[in-house]
Every structure is written in C-alpha cells, then in structure tokens.
Design an enzyme around this catalytic site. Structure first.
Site, PDB file in Angstrom:
ATOM      1  N   TYR A   1       0.824  -1.199   0.000  1.00  0.00           N
ATOM      2  CA  TYR A   1       0.000   0.000   0.000  1.00  0.00           C
ATOM      3  C   TYR A   1       0.858   1.248   0.000  1.00  0.00           C
ATOM      4  O   TYR A   1       2.075   1.173   0.155  1.00  0.00           O
ATOM      5  CB  TYR A   1      -0.968  -0.005   1.194  1.00  0.00           C
ATOM      6  CG  TYR A   1      -0.360   0.284   2.538  1.00  0.00           C
ATOM      7  CD1 TYR A   1       0.449  -0.648   3.183  1.00  0.00           C
ATOM      8  CD2 TYR A   1      -0.595   1.498   3.183  1.00  0.00           C
ATOM      9  CE1 TYR A   1       0.994  -0.373   4.426  1.00  0.00           C
ATOM     10  CE2 TYR A   1      -0.052   1.781   4.427  1.00  0.00           C
ATOM     11  CZ  TYR A   1       0.741   0.834   5.049  1.00  0.00           C
ATOM     12  OH  TYR A   1       1.293   1.107   6.277  1.00  0.00           O
TER      13      TYR A   1
ATOM     14  N   LYS B   1       6.327  -1.616   1.972  1.00  0.00           N
ATOM     15  CA  LYS B   1       5.123  -1.109   2.634  1.00  0.00           C
ATOM     16  C   LYS B   1       4.029  -2.165   2.460  1.00  0.00           C
ATOM     17  O   LYS B   1       3.141  -2.044   1.613  1.00  0.00           O
ATOM     18  CB  LYS B   1       4.725   0.262   2.057  1.00  0.00           C
ATOM     19  CG  LYS B   1       3.967   1.135   3.046  1.00  0.00           C
ATOM     20  CD  LYS B   1       3.968   2.582   2.630  1.00  0.00           C
ATOM     21  CE  LYS B   1       2.959   3.441   3.365  1.00  0.00           C
ATOM     22  NZ  LYS B   1       3.041   3.490   4.820  1.00  0.00           N
TER      23      LYS B   1
ATOM     24  N   GLU C   1      12.624   2.386  13.941  1.00  0.00           N
ATOM     25  CA  GLU C   1      11.620   3.417  13.623  1.00  0.00           C
ATOM     26  C   GLU C   1      10.497   3.306  14.645  1.00  0.00           C
ATOM     27  O   GLU C   1      10.666   2.664  15.681  1.00  0.00           O
ATOM     28  CB  GLU C   1      11.101   3.232  12.197  1.00  0.00           C
ATOM     29  CG  GLU C   1      10.491   1.865  11.937  1.00  0.00           C
ATOM     30  CD  GLU C   1       9.973   1.685  10.506  1.00  0.00           C
ATOM     31  OE1 GLU C   1       9.687   2.673   9.826  1.00  0.00           O
ATOM     32  OE2 GLU C   1       9.844   0.517  10.087  1.00  0.00           O
TER      33      GLU C   1
ATOM     34  N   LEU D   1      10.903   1.500   7.139  1.00  0.00           N
ATOM     35  CA  LEU D   1      10.229   2.034   5.960  1.00  0.00           C
ATOM     36  C   LEU D   1      10.917   3.343   5.554  1.00  0.00           C
ATOM     37  O   LEU D   1      11.117   4.218   6.397  1.00  0.00           O
ATOM     38  CB  LEU D   1       8.755   2.317   6.271  1.00  0.00           C
ATOM     39  CG  LEU D   1       7.988   2.727   5.016  1.00  0.00           C
ATOM     40  CD1 LEU D   1       7.629   1.495   4.203  1.00  0.00           C
ATOM     41  CD2 LEU D   1       6.763   3.524   5.347  1.00  0.00           C
TER      42      LEU D   1
HETATM   43  N1  PMP Z   1       7.444   3.831   9.264  1.00  0.00           N
HETATM   44  C1  PMP Z   1       6.297   3.142   9.323  1.00  0.00           C
HETATM   45  C2  PMP Z   1       6.301   1.775   9.906  1.00  0.00           C
HETATM   46  C3  PMP Z   1       5.101   3.718   8.824  1.00  0.00           C
HETATM   47  O1  PMP Z   1       3.949   3.021   8.862  1.00  0.00           O
HETATM   48  C4  PMP Z   1       5.125   5.026   8.284  1.00  0.00           C
HETATM   49  C5  PMP Z   1       3.899   5.669   7.697  1.00  0.00           C
HETATM   50  N2  PMP Z   1       2.779   5.639   8.506  1.00  0.00           N
HETATM   51  C6  PMP Z   1       6.339   5.722   8.278  1.00  0.00           C
HETATM   52  C7  PMP Z   1       7.484   5.084   8.755  1.00  0.00           C
HETATM   53  C8  PMP Z   1       6.437   7.136   7.741  1.00  0.00           C
HETATM   54  O2  PMP Z   1       6.425   7.159   6.334  1.00  0.00           O
HETATM   55  P1  PMP Z   1       5.865   8.427   5.533  1.00  0.00           P
HETATM   56  O3  PMP Z   1       6.650   9.604   5.998  1.00  0.00           O
HETATM   57  O4  PMP Z   1       6.115   8.115   4.102  1.00  0.00           O
HETATM   58  O5  PMP Z   1       4.403   8.557   5.874  1.00  0.00           O
END
Ligand code: PMP
Length: 289
Positions: free
Chosen positions: A36, A150, A182, A206
C-alpha cells in the site's frame, strides 16, 4: 467526513464506499499478500508524487507483483479520486493485492491484482500537541527483515502500536539489537549533542517520504545532522525525540517509557523544524516547489 458519501476506487470503477466489496478469497484478505501507499494531498495536489510512486514500485518489486499502471495512469486516477472527494487537503490510500484465487500460497497465474483506493480529509495534529508533545513507549522490534516494503500485512505493527495505546501513549519506538529502527507507524529522529540523528534507510525500516523532507530541510538550513545507527542509550538520553509521518508531519515526543525526554518539553530544534516544514508546505501549495 460530512454527510457526503465517500467515493472510492475499486478495480477500474469509482463507487460509494458502501458498494465496494472484495471477495473473501482475495489474497489480501487470506494472506495479507499486498502492498500500500499513503500520499498526502495539499490543495488537491498529491505531495511528492514521484517519490511515492517510486516507493510503490519498490514495494511491488519486493513482493514480485507487476505494477498494474504507469505513473501517468496512477496520476490520472489520483486526480479523479481527489476531485470526487471532500477536502482541499486529503490523504490518499492506495492498496494493491495479488488478486482473487483459490487458497494456495503459490502465486496464482494470470490473475489480475485487486486495486483499491480511497481518499479522506487530511487532519494534521492539533496545535496543542506542539506545546505538550506526545508520550511514547519502547519495545523490541520483532517484525520481519523487509520493513522497507510497505506491506499490507501489518499485524506486528498493530500489536506494537497497541502497546503504546494501552499505556496511554501515541507511539511505540522500536529497538532491534540495541539500535533504533523506527516507530510502529512513523519514522523517529533523535537530537543528541545538538545534532539531528536519523537511522539509515535499510531493510529494517520504511523509507519515509517525510523522513526525506526532514533531512532535506536540515541540510538546506544548516541544521547539523547525521544519518547513522542510533543506540538505545542515545535514544534514552536524547535531548529531543520526534516522530514523522505523512499524516502527522513532525511531532515531538516528550516522554519515553514514562520518563521525560530532555526537559520534558518540545525542544528548540523541533520548533525550528516545525516552522521550516510549514514554510515548505506553503511553498508546495503555491506551486513553488
Ligand atoms: N514507518 C512506518 C512503519 C510507517 O507506517 C510510516 C507511515 N505511517 C512511516 C514510517 C512514515 O512514512 P511516511 O513519511 O512516508 O508517511
């Protein structure tokens, strides 16, 4: 939402969300076999579209699923979906699974993917959060080794984030082998020795689009920063901790496992970065970026 019916996209058609159904044999339902994206939309324009589409391609490659559309077709579909939904600012959710087939782990042959999209009004964190920050807890990162994909299979993230909810906190910081990876649903930044630290983009996290924005703003505005592995000790003694994501932008974390981060208030570097982020968004809206 107000009383307007939310319009979603499913397999080539726009329809009210109430009419969008997926067969129970969809591999997304059966195996969590899909990927996604979440794309923020500012003033009805998708933010950092090429970067989101590149990450989508990376996720699709990671699960060996062919991208069903060119970037041009995606952009056109997004434009139509945004136009059919409420809000100048929205967040667009895109979900692709390996389609509907008899239950068998093996990839099905000649089965079209299931493509689902919805877009909802984007609500950024309330101003009060900037004064107080949020609480976080920590936990061992027990997810798989492809956190760069993702994947829609989010059970580990759901269980980890629930630890935060159960503790009355907003996010769970994840530690693997003594290092920060993270958050359960966000990227995490650390301020130590007046330097902004970010964990390197590896298969263990991610690659956040907001993470990139933060590092670009730090570089452009002379904020000392380093991308390197961050130890648990550095997290626990940090001057500041931030979480970043497309929907939350940048939020200060002011307690970790019940103990204050720094002096327990959002720090000076956070306030600086928050202001830079808002300036950057204004420039994006004005079409200057
Ligand atoms: N890490 C994880 C596990 C996430 O689910 C997300 C997004 N919700 C992020 C990092 C942040 O990514 P982004 O800045 O692209 O929203």
């Amino acid at each position: 939402m107000t009383d307007q019916i939310q319009t979603v996209y499913l397999n080539g058609k726009f329809m009210p969300i109430e009419q969008a159904y997926v067969p129970v044999l969809d591999r997304g339902f059966i195996f969590g076999d899909g990927v996604y994206e979440v794309i923020p939309v500012y003033s009805r324009r998708p933010f950092r579209l090429p970067e989101h589409l590149r990450r989508l391609q990376h996720s699709l490659d990671g699960i060996r699923l062919k991208n069903p559309h060119t970037d041009e077709v995606w952009a056109d579909l997004f434009e139509q979906l945004i136009a059919r939904n409420e809000g100048e600012d929205q967040y667009l959710y895109l979900h692709i699974t390996r389609g509907v087939a008899k239950r068998d782990h093996a990839f099905p042959v000649n089965v079209p993917p299931t493509i689902f999209m919805m877009s909802s009004p984007l609500v950024t964190p309330p101003e009060a959060l900037r004064a107080t920050g949020v609480a976080a807890v920590s936990a061992l990162d027990n997810r798989w080794l492809r956190c760069d994909i993702k994947a829609i299979a989010l059970l580990p993230n759901v269980l980890l984030r629930q630890l935060a909810i159960d503790a009355g906190a907003a996010e769970t910081l994840l530690l693997r082998d003594g290092f920060l990876t993270e958050g359960a649903a966000s990227n995490i930044f650390v301020v130590a020795n007046n330097t902004l630290l970010a964990p390197p983009k590896t298969h263990l996290m991610l690659p956040g689009i907001t993470y990139d924005v933060i590092l670009e703003l730090a570089a452009a505005h002379g904020i000392p920063h380093q991308v390197r592995e961050i130890t648990e000790q550095e997290v626990r003694t940090a001057q500041e901790l931030w979480q970043t994501s497309s929907t939350r932008e940048v939020v200060p974390i002011t307690t970790l496992d019940g103990k204050p981060v720094g002096n327990g208030k959002p720090g000076p570097l956070f306030h600086k970065m928050y202001a830079l982020y808002q300036d950057y968004k204004r420039a994006v809206r004005a079409g200057g970026v």
